[in-house]
Write a protein that holds these residues in place. Sequence first.
Motif, PDB file in Angstrom:
ATOM      1  N   LEU A 182       0.824  -1.215   0.000  1.00  0.00           N
ATOM      2  CA  LEU A 182       0.000   0.000   0.000  1.00  0.00           C
ATOM      3  C   LEU A 182       0.858   1.265   0.000  1.00  0.00           C
ATOM      4  N   SER A 183       1.982   1.211   0.682  1.00  0.00           N
ATOM      5  CA  SER A 183       2.895   2.356   0.693  1.00  0.00           C
ATOM      6  C   SER A 183       3.411   2.656  -0.708  1.00  0.00           C
ATOM      7  N   HIS A 188       0.530   3.977  -2.902  1.00  0.00           N
ATOM      8  CA  HIS A 188       0.199   5.357  -2.508  1.00  0.00           C
ATOM      9  C   HIS A 188       1.224   6.345  -3.050  1.00  0.00           C
ATOM     10  N   THR A 189       2.482   5.918  -3.112  1.00  0.00           N
ATOM     11  CA  THR A 189       3.550   6.800  -3.592  1.00  0.00           C
ATOM     12  C   THR A 189       3.552   6.911  -5.112  1.00  0.00           C
ATOM     13  N   LYS A 191       1.128   5.870  -7.242  1.00  0.00           N
ATOM     14  CA  LYS A 191      -0.218   6.054  -7.828  1.00  0.00           C
ATOM     15  C   LYS A 191      -0.405   5.179  -9.069  1.00  0.00           C
ATOM     16  N   ASP A 239      -1.392   3.506   9.554  1.00  0.00           N
ATOM     17  CA  ASP A 239      -1.777   4.282   8.357  1.00  0.00           C
ATOM     18  C   ASP A 239      -3.076   3.776   7.725  1.00  0.00           C
ATOM     19  N   TYR A 290      -4.081   5.225   4.036  1.00  0.00           N
ATOM     20  CA  TYR A 290      -4.157   4.281   2.912  1.00  0.00           C
ATOM     21  C   TYR A 290      -5.595   3.845   2.614  1.00  0.00           C
ATOM     22  N   ARG A 291      -6.540   4.729   2.913  1.00  0.00           N
ATOM     23  CA  ARG A 291      -7.948   4.572   2.524  1.00  0.00           C
ATOM     24  C   ARG A 291      -8.531   3.227   2.958  1.00  0.00           C
ATOM     25  N   VAL A 294      -6.388   3.925  -2.875  1.00  0.00           N
ATOM     26  CA  VAL A 294      -5.093   4.471  -2.461  1.00  0.00           C
ATOM     27  C   VAL A 294      -4.291   5.032  -3.633  1.00  0.00           C
ATOM     28  N   VAL A 295      -4.603   4.599  -4.868  1.00  0.00           N
ATOM     29  CA  VAL A 295      -3.864   5.104  -6.035  1.00  0.00           C
ATOM     30  C   VAL A 295      -4.462   6.399  -6.587  1.00  0.00           C
ATOM     31  N   ASP A 322      -4.747  12.502  -3.906  1.00  0.00           N
ATOM     32  CA  ASP A 322      -5.280  13.032  -2.656  1.00  0.00           C
ATOM     33  C   ASP A 322      -5.951  14.377  -2.900  1.00  0.00           C
TER      34      ASP A 322
END
Length: 321
Positions: free
Chosen positions: A138-139, A142-143, A145, A248, A252-253, A260-261, A264
């Motif tokens: 997920l990290s 998230h970074t 996308k 988180d 991380y939704r 998460v992708v 924001d």
Amino acid sequence: MSAAQNESRKRSKKRYGSGHHGKRWKGSRELEVGMEGILITCNMNERKCTAEAFNLLNEYAEQLYGPEKLQENAGSSSDEEEAEEEDVDVALKKEVAQLQASGTKQERRFQALDSGANNVIFIRTQNLESDKLVHHILSDLHTTKKKKSRVILRMLPVTGTCKAFQEDMVKYLTTFLEPWFKTPNCATYQIAFKARNSSHNKRDEIIKSIAGLVGKLNPKNKVDLTNPELTIIVEVIKAVCCISVVKDYTLYRKYNVQEVVKDDVPKPDVTAAKIDSNTTEKKEKDDAGETDKEKNKGEDNGDKNESEDKKEADNGEGVAE
């Protein structure tokens, strides 16, 4: 009933798999107490979800733990040559041991099992920490996308399981939660509870009992439903309770790989908006005040001119007389 009818009835039972035939895989292919892994929810396509899950998990597991190593069961030619020179009994025992080793099923890093609920699959994990793996996935999503799945929705790690009865859950959680919440450790937290195919657990009662337990471990532990440091995930499916503590969860939704992708969306600055509103209001009041002043000034000038005209009229009347 005739013998022919009895024979026909027996055949129908065998044909449609009555008896214990339908339960052949129970116990080895289902989620059970004592297992660890990952619960994965999907949207109506469990087969495709399973394939996507294996691809995603293997990709990131190799980054964290390296390629999966499988033992080779086949004996080498040198072993066979040595066996010919040995005593017959010793060679026979060695051959039996090799056959037994080749027959044993190797435990893979990931194994798909029936979760017991629709649109939910359970991936059993071996020799890795599922919470760290899911957080790593997920990290990265998230970074970067970068979307890497179509049907997977949420990925929830399962680092502990117990029977899905309130007394069993409280007893298990008493020791399970200690690494995060027992003095001197403390944190803000929330509890995410969901039950599937289970009606004997009431949501409010379970949450209240877990919150009371966390409070006993350390009174400094505080509930935060907006942005907690830790989230206690409790997922009940039939008679199994799946538990984990994650970081988180909000960022991380709720561990949703689809959400998460997404970019924001910045939250509006309430303070700045309030200041701007106050400034505009003040300006409007000042402008209104200036208008009133000009109006009053105009009225004063009008009164002054009127008095002067009256005075001149009075003087004129006097002169006339």
